[in-house]
Design a protein around this motif. Structure first.
Motif, mmCIF file in Angstrom:
data_model
loop_
_atom_site.group_PDB
_atom_site.id
_atom_site.type_symbol
_atom_site.label_atom_id
_atom_site.label_comp_id
_atom_site.label_asym_id
_atom_site.label_seq_id
_atom_site.Cartn_x
_atom_site.Cartn_y
_atom_site.Cartn_z
ATOM 1 N N LEU A 349 -3.661 9.365 -13.073
ATOM 2 C CA LEU A 349 -2.694 9.151 -11.999
ATOM 3 C C LEU A 349 -3.086 7.955 -11.139
ATOM 4 O O LEU A 349 -2.223 7.166 -10.720
ATOM 5 C CB LEU A 349 -2.573 10.410 -11.139
ATOM 6 N N LEU A 350 -4.373 7.806 -10.868
ATOM 7 C CA LEU A 350 -4.833 6.621 -10.132
ATOM 8 C C LEU A 350 -4.519 5.346 -10.902
ATOM 9 O O LEU A 350 -4.090 4.341 -10.317
ATOM 10 C CB LEU A 350 -6.341 6.723 -9.863
ATOM 11 N N ASP A 351 -4.718 5.397 -12.218
ATOM 12 C CA ASP A 351 -4.426 4.222 -13.049
ATOM 13 C C ASP A 351 -2.939 3.888 -13.012
ATOM 14 O O ASP A 351 -2.561 2.709 -12.971
ATOM 15 C CB ASP A 351 -4.870 4.474 -14.493
ATOM 16 N N LEU A 352 -2.107 4.920 -13.035
ATOM 17 C CA LEU A 352 -0.660 4.689 -12.968
ATOM 18 C C LEU A 352 -0.276 4.066 -11.632
ATOM 19 O O LEU A 352 0.538 3.129 -11.575
ATOM 20 C CB LEU A 352 0.095 5.999 -13.171
ATOM 21 N N GLU A 353 -0.851 4.591 -10.544
ATOM 22 C CA GLU A 353 -0.538 4.054 -9.219
ATOM 23 C C GLU A 353 -1.000 2.609 -9.071
ATOM 24 O O GLU A 353 -0.284 1.768 -8.504
ATOM 25 C CB GLU A 353 -1.181 4.920 -8.141
ATOM 26 N N LYS A 354 -2.180 2.300 -9.618
ATOM 27 C CA LYS A 354 -2.673 0.925 -9.558
ATOM 28 C C LYS A 354 -1.758 -0.024 -10.320
ATOM 29 O O LYS A 354 -1.691 -1.220 -10.030
ATOM 30 C CB LYS A 354 -4.084 0.854 -10.139
ATOM 31 N N SER A 355 -1.048 0.526 -11.304
ATOM 32 C CA SER A 355 -0.125 -0.290 -12.094
ATOM 33 C C SER A 355 1.266 -0.370 -11.475
ATOM 34 O O SER A 355 2.175 -0.952 -12.072
ATOM 35 C CB SER A 355 -0.023 0.279 -13.513
ATOM 36 N N GLY A 356 1.425 0.232 -10.303
ATOM 37 C CA GLY A 356 2.684 0.118 -9.592
ATOM 38 C C GLY A 356 3.627 1.288 -9.730
ATOM 39 O O GLY A 356 4.734 1.270 -9.177
ATOM 40 N N ALA A 357 3.212 2.342 -10.451
ATOM 41 C CA ALA A 357 4.063 3.518 -10.577
ATOM 42 C C ALA A 357 4.099 4.282 -9.260
ATOM 43 O O ALA A 357 3.146 4.263 -8.476
ATOM 44 C CB ALA A 357 3.555 4.421 -11.694
ATOM 45 N N VAL A 358 5.208 4.955 -8.996
ATOM 46 C CA VAL A 358 5.376 5.799 -7.815
ATOM 47 C C VAL A 358 5.279 7.251 -8.275
ATOM 48 O O VAL A 358 6.058 7.696 -9.126
ATOM 49 C CB VAL A 358 6.740 5.555 -7.149
ATOM 50 N N LEU A 359 4.311 7.992 -7.735
ATOM 51 C CA LEU A 359 4.060 9.362 -8.181
ATOM 52 C C LEU A 359 4.528 10.349 -7.127
ATOM 53 O O LEU A 359 4.186 10.230 -5.951
ATOM 54 C CB LEU A 359 2.576 9.554 -8.470
ATOM 55 N N ILE A 360 5.291 11.336 -7.547
ATOM 56 C CA ILE A 360 5.794 12.375 -6.665
ATOM 57 C C ILE A 360 5.194 13.692 -7.120
ATOM 58 O O ILE A 360 5.457 14.168 -8.227
ATOM 59 C CB ILE A 360 7.325 12.443 -6.703
ATOM 60 N N GLU A 361 4.366 14.279 -6.281
ATOM 61 C CA GLU A 361 3.629 15.487 -6.655
ATOM 62 C C GLU A 361 4.525 16.706 -6.570
ATOM 63 O O GLU A 361 5.282 16.878 -5.601
ATOM 64 C CB GLU A 361 2.420 15.649 -5.735
ATOM 65 N N ILE A 362 4.464 17.559 -7.588
ATOM 66 C CA ILE A 362 5.308 18.743 -7.642
ATOM 67 C C ILE A 362 4.450 19.987 -7.834
ATOM 68 O O ILE A 362 3.505 19.994 -8.606
ATOM 69 C CB ILE A 362 6.361 18.633 -8.763
ATOM 70 N N ASP A 363 4.780 21.037 -7.096
ATOM 71 C CA ASP A 363 4.074 22.303 -7.226
ATOM 72 C C ASP A 363 4.562 23.035 -8.464
ATOM 73 O O ASP A 363 5.530 22.635 -9.108
ATOM 74 C CB ASP A 363 4.295 23.171 -5.979
ATOM 75 N N ASP A 364 3.906 24.139 -8.768
ATOM 76 C CA ASP A 364 4.122 24.796 -10.053
ATOM 77 C C ASP A 364 4.820 26.141 -9.895
ATOM 78 O O ASP A 364 4.258 27.085 -9.361
ATOM 79 C CB ASP A 364 2.781 25.015 -10.755
ATOM 80 N N THR A 365 6.043 26.205 -10.379
ATOM 81 C CA THR A 365 6.715 27.472 -10.581
ATOM 82 C C THR A 365 7.239 27.473 -12.006
ATOM 83 O O THR A 365 7.334 26.425 -12.633
ATOM 84 C CB THR A 365 7.881 27.661 -9.591
ATOM 85 N N ARG A 366 7.587 28.650 -12.533
ATOM 86 C CA ARG A 366 7.915 28.774 -13.947
ATOM 87 C C ARG A 366 9.424 28.837 -14.160
ATOM 88 O O ARG A 366 10.121 29.563 -13.461
ATOM 89 C CB ARG A 366 7.256 30.029 -14.526
#
Length: 532
Positions: A349-366
């Motif tokens: 995820l750090l590598d993706l962010e360094k490459s300019g990706a925007v990460l949106i964190e999502i919690d876990d439900t089924r």
């Protein structure tokens, strides 16, 4: 990273492990009742090719030109006259002979060798020579002359198709599966068949990944008896990891390409369901089944996808020049909160962010995908007899799951040492009308797609980023395509894959994302004991 609620997608046919061991001197990750095949003999596998394979001597220079190289790199070496397609084919056949069976490094990944492999390689050499004589430029991004292994649930006209089951050893057919016809039309060399988890891991319940009665127990080259191979395309993943072929074809219902690809540090592509023809492939579920390429790198995966019959032009849009300029800048991915406990995922995820990706964190439900097993049971109950009736050898006309189970009981220790509990579940599945079953399946797909598309719309997402096959079930039910790329190795040497998931029929995006991530990380390494 912004947080929001999301399901933890269904994980089905997951890799299994325990701390039990067969022998005190060996650190097995689980109990293996069977290692070597009771049906195959190493020399017999090679048939009339044996003498030439055994006598072939590969030089260190040849190894350097082939091991871990991409299709364009191999094509360039062929074009410069450093070796031929025949040499390339013999190189892989010799590696299979050296490493795959009856030795301390054996992997049991290959179940059959194509008796026509060298003839196909010779034909490719002749075509290339003719094109060169005419002054035509070599197609560096084509599959012509490249040796490919097929998962042994894919029909070919020159080898039996067993699905790993002893009952199908005589399942020879005059017809190639449609995807094999496509490969041959593009000039691919069909090297042989890869072992698999028997009946695509929908047979014996508690059996290990990579086990089949015909092929024996496939083992992971990164840890022969300490790491799971993943399933069900186990032999395909292991073969690519150990450089037994340029690439391999797997198949997936729910995780069967993504799992062994990530477990063996290779690139695996599960396309949007329906992208490639399923005609001539032993089924679990005609609703969900799909074939897909498994390769050492993203470029080769794109080339193989083209040859399999992809309805989109991957190479032109995200290949050749654009693969080198693939970018993640501004791409919006959803990522799972709980998965961040895996340090390799956290680093990815750090590598993706360094490459300019925007990460949106999502919690876990089924997600409420109730009845997934019911879907597989009911589909296989009708789809397997349909395969026997229309595509298998005439010997199996009129057969069904019950007939297979009856045959297995005649020699249960050899044919079903782990039992056949999943097949029994198919028999026990209550009948359902065609109309009700169609409505049931469509409702499950609608539910899965609603979860994904609601998030995409609400948060302007381009895709999702997961681990291995952790979200394979939800992606399968939604018909969403996915691609896993080597993400690194943990402190025990176990490979993991970063898995990109795109919206339905947005497969081309996967190649751009995966190529960009591969370019900045380059995690894949050849297994230590298979470098020579």
């Amino acid at each position: 990273m912004k947080k929001l609620l999301l399901f933890l997608p269904l994980l089905f046919l997951a890799c299994k492990s325990s701390d039990r061991s067969v022998q005190p001197a060996v650190n097995d990750f689980r109990e293996f009742k069977v290692l070597d095949s009771n049906y195959l003999d190493k020399d017999q596998i090679f048939g009339d090719l044996l003498d030439e394979v055994v006598s072939f001597r590969e030089s260190d220079k040849l190894k350097g030109l082939i091991l871990e190289k991409s299709i364009p790199e191999i094509k360039e070496a062929i074009a410069s006259g450093q070796f031929s397609c025949r040499d390339l084919t013999l190189f892989y056949l010799k590696r299979i002979y050296t490493y795959d069976r009856e030795n301390p490094k054996s992997l049991n990944a290959v179940i059959a060798i194509n008796p026509n492999a060298l003839k196909q390689a010779d034909a490719a050499d002749q075509d290339l020579a003719y094109a060169k004589k005419k002054g035509e430029e070599l197609a560096y991004y084509s599959i012509k002359g490249m040796p490919i292994l097929l998962k042994d649930n894919i029909d070919t006209n020159d080898m039996p198709t067993t699905a790993g089951a002893a009952v199908l050893i005589k399942n020879t057919t005059a017809q190639n599966a449609q995807i094999v016809k496509n490969l041959r039309q593009e000039g691919a060399v069909i090297l042989g068949k890869a072992n698999l988890s028997e009946w695509a891991y929908f047979f014996c319940g508690d059996c290990p990944s990579g086990y089949s009665a015909v092929g024996g127990q496939t083992l992971n080259p990164y840890g022969r008896r300490s790491l799971d191979t993943g399933g069900s395309s186990s032999g395909s993943g292991v073969s690519v990891a150990a450089n037994f072929a340029v690439a391999a074809i797997g198949s997936e219902t729910s995780g069967s390409i993504l799992s062994p690809s990530s477990q063996n540090s290779v690139v695996g592509y599960k396309p949007t369901t329906g992208t490639f023809s399923g005609v001539g492939i032993v089924p679990i579920s005609s609703y969900l089944d799909t074939a897909g390429p498994m390769t050492k790198n993203v470029m080769d995966n794109a080339i193989l996808a083209q040859a399999l019959g992809a309805p989109y032009d991957v190479i032109d849009q995200y290949g050749i020049n654009s693969f080198e300029t693939a970018s993640l800048k501004g791409v919006r991915f959803a990522v799972w909160t709980s998965f961040k406990e895996n340090p390799l995922y956290a680093q990815a995820l750090l590598d993706l962010e360094k490459s300019g990706a925007v990460l949106i964190e999502i919690d876990d439900t089924r997600p409420q995908l109730n009845g997934f097993l019911k879907l597989l049971n009911a589909d296989m109950k009708k789809d397997l007899p349909a395969y026997f009736a229309g595509q298998a050898n005439a010997t199996y006309r009129g057969w069904d799951v019950a007939k297979v189970m009856e045959w297995n009981r005649k020699d249960s220790l050899k044919a079903m040492p782990y039992g056949q509990s999943l097949f029994q579940g198919i028999i026990d599945e209550p009948a359902i009308s065609d109309a009700d079953f169609r409505e049931f399946k469509e409702a499950m797909t609608a539910t899965a797609q609603e979860y994904f598309y609601n998030l995409i719309k609400e948060h302007d997402l381009n895709g999702f980023v997961s681990i291995n096959n952790y979200t394979a079930g939800a992606a399968a039910a939604a018909f969403f395509p996915a691609m896993t790329v080597p993400m690194g190795y943990d402190d025990k040497g176990q490979p993991y894959g970063l898995t990109f998931i795109a919206p339905n029929e947005a497969d081309q995006l996967l190649f751009n994302w995966a190529a960009a991530y591969e370019k900045i990380t380059k995690h894949r390494v050849l297994p230590e004991n298979y470098k020579n």
